[in-house]
Design a protein around this motif. Structure first.
Motif, PDB file in Angstrom:
ATOM      1  N   LYS A 128       0.836  -1.202   0.000  1.00  0.00           N
ATOM      2  CA  LYS A 128       0.000   0.000   0.000  1.00  0.00           C
ATOM      3  C   LYS A 128       0.870   1.251   0.000  1.00  0.00           C
ATOM      4  CE  LYS A 128      -3.861   2.359   0.478  1.00  0.00           C
ATOM      5  NZ  LYS A 128      -4.935   2.376  -0.546  1.00  0.00           N
ATOM      6  N   GLU A 129       1.945   1.240   0.813  1.00  0.00           N
ATOM      7  CA  GLU A 129       2.862   2.368   0.871  1.00  0.00           C
ATOM      8  C   GLU A 129       3.535   2.607  -0.481  1.00  0.00           C
ATOM      9  OE1 GLU A 129       3.914   4.484   3.862  1.00  0.00           O
ATOM     10  OE2 GLU A 129       1.800   3.881   3.901  1.00  0.00           O
ATOM     11  N   ALA A 130       3.713   1.544  -1.260  1.00  0.00           N
ATOM     12  CA  ALA A 130       4.374   1.661  -2.571  1.00  0.00           C
ATOM     13  C   ALA A 130       3.399   2.037  -3.681  1.00  0.00           C
ATOM     14  CB  ALA A 130       5.063   0.343  -2.914  1.00  0.00           C
ATOM     15  N   GLY A 131       2.122   2.228  -3.364  1.00  0.00           N
ATOM     16  CA  GLY A 131       1.151   2.651  -4.369  1.00  0.00           C
ATOM     17  C   GLY A 131       0.542   1.531  -5.184  1.00  0.00           C
ATOM     18  N   ILE A 132       0.672   0.306  -4.736  1.00  0.00           N
ATOM     19  CA  ILE A 132       0.110  -0.836  -5.448  1.00  0.00           C
ATOM     20  C   ILE A 132      -1.400  -0.907  -5.201  1.00  0.00           C
ATOM     21  CG2 ILE A 132       0.087  -3.374  -5.527  1.00  0.00           C
ATOM     22  CD1 ILE A 132       2.478  -2.030  -6.924  1.00  0.00           C
ATOM     23  N   ARG A 133      -2.161  -1.314  -6.232  1.00  0.00           N
ATOM     24  CA  ARG A 133      -3.622  -1.393  -6.125  1.00  0.00           C
ATOM     25  C   ARG A 133      -4.109  -2.787  -5.765  1.00  0.00           C
ATOM     26  NH1 ARG A 133      -7.834  -3.144  -9.088  1.00  0.00           N
ATOM     27  NH2 ARG A 133      -6.484  -3.840 -10.777  1.00  0.00           N
ATOM     28  N   ARG A 134      -3.412  -3.821  -6.272  1.00  0.00           N
ATOM     29  CA  ARG A 134      -3.907  -5.188  -6.115  1.00  0.00           C
ATOM     30  C   ARG A 134      -2.754  -6.148  -5.831  1.00  0.00           C
ATOM     31  NH1 ARG A 134      -6.577  -8.583 -11.105  1.00  0.00           N
ATOM     32  NH2 ARG A 134      -4.549  -7.993 -11.978  1.00  0.00           N
ATOM     33  N   LEU A 135      -3.044  -7.184  -5.039  1.00  0.00           N
ATOM     34  CA  LEU A 135      -2.091  -8.258  -4.792  1.00  0.00           C
ATOM     35  C   LEU A 135      -2.653  -9.567  -5.327  1.00  0.00           C
ATOM     36  CD1 LEU A 135      -0.840  -7.558  -1.135  1.00  0.00           C
ATOM     37  CD2 LEU A 135       0.336  -7.069  -3.286  1.00  0.00           C
ATOM     38  N   GLY A 156      -7.006  -1.493   2.209  1.00  0.00           N
ATOM     39  CA  GLY A 156      -7.673  -0.940   1.031  1.00  0.00           C
ATOM     40  C   GLY A 156      -7.116  -1.401  -0.295  1.00  0.00           C
ATOM     41  N   LEU A 157      -6.690  -2.668  -0.386  1.00  0.00           N
ATOM     42  CA  LEU A 157      -6.170  -3.230  -1.627  1.00  0.00           C
ATOM     43  C   LEU A 157      -7.124  -4.294  -2.162  1.00  0.00           C
ATOM     44  CD1 LEU A 157      -2.478  -3.834  -0.504  1.00  0.00           C
ATOM     45  CD2 LEU A 157      -3.270  -1.981  -1.975  1.00  0.00           C
ATOM     46  N   ASP A 158      -7.104  -4.500  -3.480  1.00  0.00           N
ATOM     47  CA  ASP A 158      -7.803  -5.631  -4.072  1.00  0.00           C
ATOM     48  C   ASP A 158      -6.935  -6.873  -3.937  1.00  0.00           C
ATOM     49  OD1 ASP A 158      -9.929  -4.018  -4.809  1.00  0.00           O
ATOM     50  OD2 ASP A 158      -9.173  -3.670  -6.838  1.00  0.00           O
ATOM     51  N   CYS A 159      -7.567  -8.051  -4.038  1.00  0.00           N
ATOM     52  CA  CYS A 159      -6.830  -9.301  -3.830  1.00  0.00           C
ATOM     53  C   CYS A 159      -7.385 -10.388  -4.747  1.00  0.00           C
ATOM     54  CB  CYS A 159      -6.945  -9.737  -2.370  1.00  0.00           C
ATOM     55  SG  CYS A 159      -5.990 -11.203  -1.936  1.00  0.00           S
ATOM     56  N   LEU A 160      -6.483 -11.080  -5.428  1.00  0.00           N
ATOM     57  CA  LEU A 160      -6.832 -12.202  -6.297  1.00  0.00           C
ATOM     58  C   LEU A 160      -6.089 -13.440  -5.809  1.00  0.00           C
ATOM     59  CD1 LEU A 160      -7.987 -13.584  -8.837  1.00  0.00           C
ATOM     60  CD2 LEU A 160      -6.067 -12.592 -10.143  1.00  0.00           C
ATOM     61  N   VAL A 161      -6.840 -14.497  -5.481  1.00  0.00           N
ATOM     62  CA  VAL A 161      -6.257 -15.705  -4.902  1.00  0.00           C
ATOM     63  C   VAL A 161      -6.458 -16.892  -5.833  1.00  0.00           C
ATOM     64  CG1 VAL A 161      -6.298 -17.297  -2.948  1.00  0.00           C
ATOM     65  CG2 VAL A 161      -6.712 -14.844  -2.580  1.00  0.00           C
ATOM     66  N   ALA A 222       3.168 -10.023 -12.938  1.00  0.00           N
ATOM     67  CA  ALA A 222       4.227  -9.583 -13.856  1.00  0.00           C
ATOM     68  C   ALA A 222       3.682  -8.867 -15.081  1.00  0.00           C
ATOM     69  CB  ALA A 222       5.070 -10.777 -14.291  1.00  0.00           C
ATOM     70  N   THR A 223       2.400  -9.079 -15.403  1.00  0.00           N
ATOM     71  CA  THR A 223       1.819  -8.485 -16.610  1.00  0.00           C
ATOM     72  C   THR A 223       0.864  -7.330 -16.312  1.00  0.00           C
ATOM     73  OG1 THR A 223       0.121 -10.233 -16.580  1.00  0.00           O
ATOM     74  CG2 THR A 223       2.058 -10.594 -17.971  1.00  0.00           C
ATOM     75  N   ASN A 224       0.816  -6.897 -15.049  1.00  0.00           N
ATOM     76  CA  ASN A 224      -0.038  -5.767 -14.674  1.00  0.00           C
ATOM     77  C   ASN A 224       0.742  -4.829 -13.748  1.00  0.00           C
ATOM     78  OD1 ASN A 224      -3.114  -6.388 -15.533  1.00  0.00           O
ATOM     79  ND2 ASN A 224      -2.113  -8.307 -14.947  1.00  0.00           N
ATOM     80  N   GLU A 225       0.957  -3.583 -14.191  1.00  0.00           N
ATOM     81  CA  GLU A 225       1.797  -2.659 -13.443  1.00  0.00           C
ATOM     82  C   GLU A 225       1.228  -2.298 -12.082  1.00  0.00           C
ATOM     83  OE1 GLU A 225       2.819   0.814 -15.624  1.00  0.00           O
ATOM     84  OE2 GLU A 225       3.936  -0.264 -17.181  1.00  0.00           O
ATOM     85  N   ASP A 226      -0.086  -2.330 -11.932  1.00  0.00           N
ATOM     86  CA  ASP A 226      -0.693  -1.942 -10.655  1.00  0.00           C
ATOM     87  C   ASP A 226      -0.819  -3.111  -9.688  1.00  0.00           C
ATOM     88  OD1 ASP A 226      -2.672  -3.408 -11.892  1.00  0.00           O
ATOM     89  OD2 ASP A 226      -4.271  -1.946 -11.540  1.00  0.00           O
ATOM     90  N   THR A 227      -0.243  -4.259 -10.073  1.00  0.00           N
ATOM     91  CA  THR A 227      -0.413  -5.483  -9.294  1.00  0.00           C
ATOM     92  C   THR A 227       0.941  -6.048  -8.871  1.00  0.00           C
ATOM     93  OG1 THR A 227      -2.442  -6.026 -10.519  1.00  0.00           O
ATOM     94  CG2 THR A 227      -1.389  -7.812  -9.301  1.00  0.00           C
ATOM     95  N   ASN A 228       1.057  -6.446  -7.621  1.00  0.00           N
ATOM     96  CA  ASN A 228       2.241  -7.143  -7.124  1.00  0.00           C
ATOM     97  C   ASN A 228       1.861  -8.536  -6.648  1.00  0.00           C
ATOM     98  OD1 ASN A 228       4.289  -5.366  -7.629  1.00  0.00           O
ATOM     99  ND2 ASN A 228       4.521  -4.628  -5.534  1.00  0.00           N
ATOM    100  N   TYR A 229       2.873  -9.357  -6.497  1.00  0.00           N
ATOM    101  CA  TYR A 229       2.697 -10.724  -6.026  1.00  0.00           C
ATOM    102  C   TYR A 229       3.033 -10.799  -4.548  1.00  0.00           C
ATOM    103  CZ  TYR A 229       3.893 -15.656  -5.303  1.00  0.00           C
ATOM    104  OH  TYR A 229       3.986 -16.925  -4.808  1.00  0.00           O
ATOM    105  N   SER A 230       2.292 -11.613  -3.818  1.00  0.00           N
ATOM    106  CA  SER A 230       2.523 -11.778  -2.388  1.00  0.00           C
ATOM    107  C   SER A 230       2.650 -13.261  -2.078  1.00  0.00           C
ATOM    108  CB  SER A 230       1.360 -11.160  -1.595  1.00  0.00           C
ATOM    109  OG  SER A 230       1.616 -11.202  -0.216  1.00  0.00           O
TER     110      SER A 230
END
Length: 446
Positions: A128-135, A156-161, A222-230
């Motif tokens: 969240k601090e890094a400006g990511i929208r979704r994990l 306040g992040l979106d999440c895809l599992v 890796a294919t979405n700039e607003d998304t990081n992996y957790s």
């Protein structure tokens, strides 16, 4: 006056920093081996990890500092349930007629019912601090997916599992839990990613694996700039966050006036056992503690007892760096046993190194051996354990029986990493004789 059976810390006793064991391991002749780029086989640097993780977590991954401060917002969420209790299992001791003293740290009091939020909260905060929208992430038994779903909701992040299909089918209430906290759940392998499509083309009935689910989650990130992996285990920063468990347990064992002779936990990727045991292991490496460390695992996925220590991919689709670990091979698909959180083909590099150098020993148990111990624990202590920590309970009971046979008092400490309230189908299968004795076969690698 009755002997105390609960050892509770005050909120002010919550650790203010995480413990990093890597400097202690390096001083003991076990410097960390770097992850390698799969294309060049050169050590991976921070820029290679930037598409997946925020800078703060990358820096923690390679940190050589023994202590890393826990941010205030993370501590604020921890205080919802931490510190967690330490119990003496007096009723289990009496049932076993053992002179051993058995203690367990109980992580089932967290909102997700396991140890997993200890790192999920931290990872959600830093992203969240890094400006990511979704994990995006993977989950086996659903504990990690549950933890990340509630953590992303807090920040306040979106999440895809991506949930391993075998567990998606076995544990519908875990899926409901994850969805209740606003995350999307997909049964892996799915046709929504290239990695998933490839697996389904080869085996339309694939039960899935953590390695496959990781490939799918990494691909989306890796294919979405607003998304990081957790990730819920294996990597250094994940194990680091979990050390709040062991740091609390150290203070609580001081309250008991005893030191452990055995430090026991279950291992899938290594986060729960590492977080619990590393503060104690740091004392062992420094010559301050003489204890036996026992890492337990399922006989169906015996990475530490039957695997090879080698560089291997962390996922089936070969999208991650190569990491040095005990592994059964990244294409290995374990049998769909109920201990879904322990069905990973490899282990954390630092934990693997400690086993390789003889500082930890590993034991593998079948489903029925583990559930027999879990039932005995539930009927004496009143807590139904998750399928994963029943492996640790099995080892604790075995050591208590040895203590009874020798007449020598031992102090046994294990981590009950989560409750089994979402896993009653597993207990139904055990109680009605439907659990097969699944063991690893070398042919599964071919």
């Amino acid at each position: 006056m009755a002997e105390p059976i609960q050892f509770n810390l005050k909120t002010d006793d919550l650790p203010a920093a995480w413990y990093n064991i890597l400097p202690a391991m390096a001083a003991a002749g076990m410097p960390p081996l770097p992850p390698l780029h799969p294309g060049t086989h050169q050590p991976v640097g921070p820029p290679d990890l930037a598409p997946l993780f925020p800078e703060a977590l990358i820096m923690q991954e390679v940190s050589t500092d023994p202590w890393i401060d826990i941010p205030g917002p993370v501590l604020d969420v921890y205080r919802l349930w931490r510190p967690t209790p330490l119990y003496r299992a007096r009723r289990l001791e009496q049932a076993l007629k053992t002179p051993a003293h058995i203690y367990f740290k109980y992580e089932g009091t967290s909102p997700a019912g396991s140890h997993k939020p200890n790192t999920a909260i931290a990872q959600a905060y830093y992203n969240k601090e890094a400006g990511i929208r979704r994990l995006t992430t993977e989950t086996g038994a659903g504990q990690w997916g549950s933890a990340l779903a509630l953590s992303t909701q807090f920040f306040g992040l979106d999440c895809l599992v991506f949930m391993v299909k075998a567990s998606y089918t076995q544990k519908p209430y875990r899926r409901v839990f994850i969805e209740t906290f606003g995350a999307e759940v997909r049964p892996s392998p799915t046709p929504t990613t290239q990695a998933g499509k490839k697996i389904l083309e080869q085996n339309p009935d694939s039960p899935g694996s953590l390695g496959i689910a990781i490939s799918e989650a990494v691909e989306v990130a890796a294919t979405n700039e607003d998304t990081n992996y957790s990730l819920g285990s294996v990597l250094n920063h994940v194990l680091l966050h979990q050390t709040v468990v062991g740091l609390e347990a150290q203070k609580q064992m001081e309250m008991t006036g005893e030191q452990p002779d055995f430090v026991i936990g279950c291992v899938g990727g290594g986060s729960n056992y590492a977080g619990f045991s590393y503060p104690f292991m740091g004392d062992k490496l420094a010559g301050k503690l003489d204890a036996t460390f026992i890492a337990t695992e399922p006989a169906a996925c015996p990475t530490l007892t039957r695997g090879e220590f080698a560089y291997d991919f962390g996922d089936t689709g070969e999208m991650t760096p190569l990491v040095p670990m005990y592994t059964l091979g990244h294409t290995f698909v374990p049998a769909p046993v109920h201990a879904g959180g322990l069905r990973y083909h490899g282990d954390a590099p630092s934990l693997s190194m400690l086993v390789k150098h003889g500082h930890m020993e590993a034991r593998a148990y079948t489903q029925n051996q583990a559930f027999e111990a879990g039932i005995q624990f539930a009927r004496t202590q009143g807590i139904i354990p998750g399928p994963e920590p029943t492996h640790a309970i099995r080892a604790a009971i075995d050591e208590a029986i040895k203590s009874r046979e020798s007449g020598e008092k031992k102090v046994i400490l294990f981590n009950l990493s989560g409750h089994g309230h979402f896993d009653m189908q597993a207990y139904d299968d055990y109680l009605h004789g439907r659990l097969p004795e699944v063991e690893f076969e070398e042919t599964a690698l071919k």
